[in-house]
Design an enzyme around this catalytic site. Structure first.
Site, mmCIF file in Angstrom:
data_model
loop_
_atom_site.group_PDB
_atom_site.id
_atom_site.type_symbol
_atom_site.label_atom_id
_atom_site.label_comp_id
_atom_site.label_asym_id
_atom_site.label_seq_id
_atom_site.Cartn_x
_atom_site.Cartn_y
_atom_site.Cartn_z
ATOM 1 N N SER A 28 -8.414 -46.287 20.334
ATOM 2 C CA SER A 28 -7.726 -45.025 20.487
ATOM 3 C C SER A 28 -6.354 -44.893 19.741
ATOM 4 C CB SER A 28 -7.172 -44.702 21.788
ATOM 5 O OG SER A 28 -8.415 -44.554 22.828
ATOM 6 N N TYR A 165 -17.846 -30.116 13.051
ATOM 7 C CA TYR A 165 -16.140 -30.185 13.554
ATOM 8 C C TYR A 165 -16.365 -28.823 14.491
ATOM 9 C CZ TYR A 165 -11.976 -32.081 14.381
ATOM 10 O OH TYR A 165 -10.646 -32.397 15.074
ATOM 11 N N LYS A 172 -8.199 -26.837 16.816
ATOM 12 C CA LYS A 172 -6.924 -27.746 16.176
ATOM 13 C C LYS A 172 -6.112 -26.650 15.423
ATOM 14 C CE LYS A 172 -7.885 -32.021 17.116
ATOM 15 N NZ LYS A 172 -7.179 -32.546 18.165
ATOM 16 N N LEU A 204 -13.763 -43.253 19.809
ATOM 17 C CA LEU A 204 -14.630 -42.587 20.753
ATOM 18 C C LEU A 204 -14.960 -41.096 20.315
ATOM 19 C CD1 LEU A 204 -14.212 -43.788 24.402
ATOM 20 C CD2 LEU A 204 -16.067 -44.138 22.863
HETATM 21 P P1 NAD Z 1 -10.049 -41.116 21.734
HETATM 22 O O1 NAD Z 1 -11.371 -40.856 22.261
HETATM 23 O O2 NAD Z 1 -9.684 -42.527 21.851
HETATM 24 O O3 NAD Z 1 -9.032 -40.326 22.488
HETATM 25 C C1 NAD Z 1 -9.305 -38.991 23.395
HETATM 26 C C2 NAD Z 1 -8.556 -39.131 24.641
HETATM 27 O O4 NAD Z 1 -8.772 -37.924 25.008
HETATM 28 C C3 NAD Z 1 -9.367 -40.165 25.451
HETATM 29 O O5 NAD Z 1 -8.211 -41.118 26.033
HETATM 30 C C4 NAD Z 1 -9.891 -39.228 26.475
HETATM 31 O O6 NAD Z 1 -9.742 -40.047 27.886
HETATM 32 C C5 NAD Z 1 -8.876 -38.340 26.322
HETATM 33 N N1 NAD Z 1 -9.159 -36.896 27.283
HETATM 34 C C6 NAD Z 1 -10.352 -36.125 26.939
HETATM 35 N N2 NAD Z 1 -10.601 -35.167 28.090
HETATM 36 C C7 NAD Z 1 -9.408 -35.332 28.908
HETATM 37 C C8 NAD Z 1 -8.804 -34.776 30.056
HETATM 38 N N3 NAD Z 1 -9.538 -33.951 30.671
HETATM 39 N N4 NAD Z 1 -7.878 -35.220 30.534
HETATM 40 C C9 NAD Z 1 -7.127 -36.171 30.028
HETATM 41 N N5 NAD Z 1 -7.621 -36.744 29.095
HETATM 42 C C10 NAD Z 1 -8.733 -36.356 28.351
HETATM 43 O O7 NAD Z 1 -10.430 -40.769 20.258
HETATM 44 P P2 NAD Z 1 -9.001 -40.392 19.320
HETATM 45 O O8 NAD Z 1 -9.695 -40.317 17.869
HETATM 46 O O9 NAD Z 1 -8.225 -41.524 19.366
HETATM 47 O O10 NAD Z 1 -8.401 -39.004 19.613
HETATM 48 C C11 NAD Z 1 -7.087 -38.895 19.859
HETATM 49 C C12 NAD Z 1 -6.620 -37.277 19.266
HETATM 50 O O11 NAD Z 1 -6.589 -37.635 17.873
HETATM 51 C C13 NAD Z 1 -7.521 -36.127 19.595
HETATM 52 O O12 NAD Z 1 -6.550 -35.250 19.449
HETATM 53 C C14 NAD Z 1 -8.290 -36.298 18.095
HETATM 54 O O13 NAD Z 1 -9.002 -34.943 18.109
HETATM 55 C C15 NAD Z 1 -7.488 -36.733 17.289
HETATM 56 N N6 NAD Z 1 -7.816 -36.922 15.969
HETATM 57 C C16 NAD Z 1 -8.873 -37.866 15.892
HETATM 58 C C17 NAD Z 1 -9.304 -38.313 14.488
HETATM 59 C C18 NAD Z 1 -10.277 -39.301 14.182
HETATM 60 O O14 NAD Z 1 -10.997 -39.268 13.255
HETATM 61 N N7 NAD Z 1 -10.538 -40.002 15.297
HETATM 62 C C19 NAD Z 1 -8.718 -37.682 13.434
HETATM 63 C C20 NAD Z 1 -7.751 -36.627 13.634
HETATM 64 C C21 NAD Z 1 -7.267 -36.469 14.809
#
Ligand code: NAD
Length: 272
Positions: A28, A165, A172, A204
């Site tokens: 994460s 997406y 976003k 994830l």
């Molecule tokens: P991740 O799946 O590890 O993290 C997503 C988190 O959201 C998880 O911990 C999940 O438990 C939490 N979540 C979802 N629904 C929830 C709820 N109802 N209550 C509380 N928590 C909830 O994936 P990540 O990639 O680390 O995502 C983290 C952030 O980064 C997100 O906003 C994602 O959109 C953003 N992001 C990810 C990427 C990528 O390529 N992975 C790129 C840019 C931005």
């Protein structure tokens, strides 16, 4: 993941306390950021989505010598009330908050945005990925009497179209606008609100997007640096924004994507 880089250690976050929301496992983004903040002396309260994640998150939290873990489902007001009351009771005030949470259904993250976005799917994506940030910013600001710093995570899909997406790109875009409005509202209280736009990373969340892996490949091949977005870079940017180094930065969206976002046309060799 966090062990893969030579994490700079120091005192930038010494005596600072804050909340990191969104650790699901060691990949994460929230975990990469938390590891870096801890290496700079921060004390962190972790919120996690629900009991089923506790088993995975607890060993990570304990591995950096922390023990404050609070379940918080951002769609549930009672759960959020309890989480922030617990933090207030423990520390009285905080200095930073990391919001690293998003969700959209698998059916929405494929094919046609127009065809596949249901009213319920739209509502859920906006509630979890956008409203929760506004809600967290309000709750955090109430326990930031000395000012503070709040960040959220976004992606280029807010600004440009990206296959599959879909509704998450729409969410976003709203998240980035919310960042600017929250920064405007909370700025007078000395609270800086900013967003990091990270390139595609293997987590994830990425796995939930149809063809998510190819977003990484394109991101790497087209990027100026010809490399994947690193957790090191994202966590470093978070440290910058959350520490005194980020003073005077507010309402900003900083891209940490190896320069992918500035490419209009790829090099000829990468077109095929
Ligand atoms: P991740 O799946 O590890 O993290 C997503 C988190 O959201 C998880 O911990 C999940 O438990 C939490 N979540 C979802 N629904 C929830 C709820 N109802 N209550 C509380 N928590 C909830 O994936 P990540 O990639 O680390 O995502 C983290 C952030 O980064 C997100 O906003 C994602 O959109 C953003 N992001 C990810 C990427 C990528 O390529 N992975 C790129 C840019 C931005």
């Amino acid at each position: 993941m966090a062990d893969d880089w030579n994490m700079p250690k120091g005192d930038l976050m010494k005596a600072k306390r804050g909340v990191v929301m969104g650790v699901a496992n060691q990949n994460s983004i929230a975990w990469g950021i938390a590891s870096q903040l801890a290496a700079q002396g921060a004390e962190i309260a972790f919120t996690y989505q629900g009991e089923s994640l506790e088993r995975r998150v607890r060993p990570l939290v304990e591995s950096i010598g922390m023990d404050t873990m609070i379940p918080a489902d951002v769609t549930d007001d009672t759960s959020m009330d309890v989480a922030f009351a617990t933090i207030k009771e423990k520390w009285g005030k905080i200095d930073f908050l990391v919001h690293s949470i998003a969700f959209a259904g698998k059916d929405e993250l494929q094919g046609s945005m127009v065809a596949n976005t249901t009213r319920e799917g739209f509502r859920r994506a906006m509630d979890i990925s956008v409203y929760s940030f506004i809600d967290c910013a309000r709750r955090a600001s109430e326990i930031m009497p000395d000012g503070g710093s709040i960040i959220c995570m976004t992606y280029l899909g807010a600004e440009r179209t990206v296959p599959s997406y879909n509704v998450m790109g729409v969410a976003k875009a709203a998240l980035e606008a919310s960042t600017r409005y929250a920064a405007r509202d909370l700025g007078p209280q000395g609270i800086r609100v900013n967003a990091i736009s990270a390139g595609a990373m293997r987590t994830l969340s990425l796995a939930g997007i149809r063809g998510g892996k190819s977003l990484m490949g394109t991101g790497r091949n087209w990027s100026l640096l010809k490399e994947d977005t690193s957790m090191e870079g994202v966590a470093g940017c978070a440290l910058y924004l959350l520490s005194p180094l980020g003073r005077s930065i507010a309402g900003e969206v900083i891209h940490v994507d190896a320069g992918f976002h500035v490419v209009g046309v790829p090099d000829a060799s990468e077109e095929e």
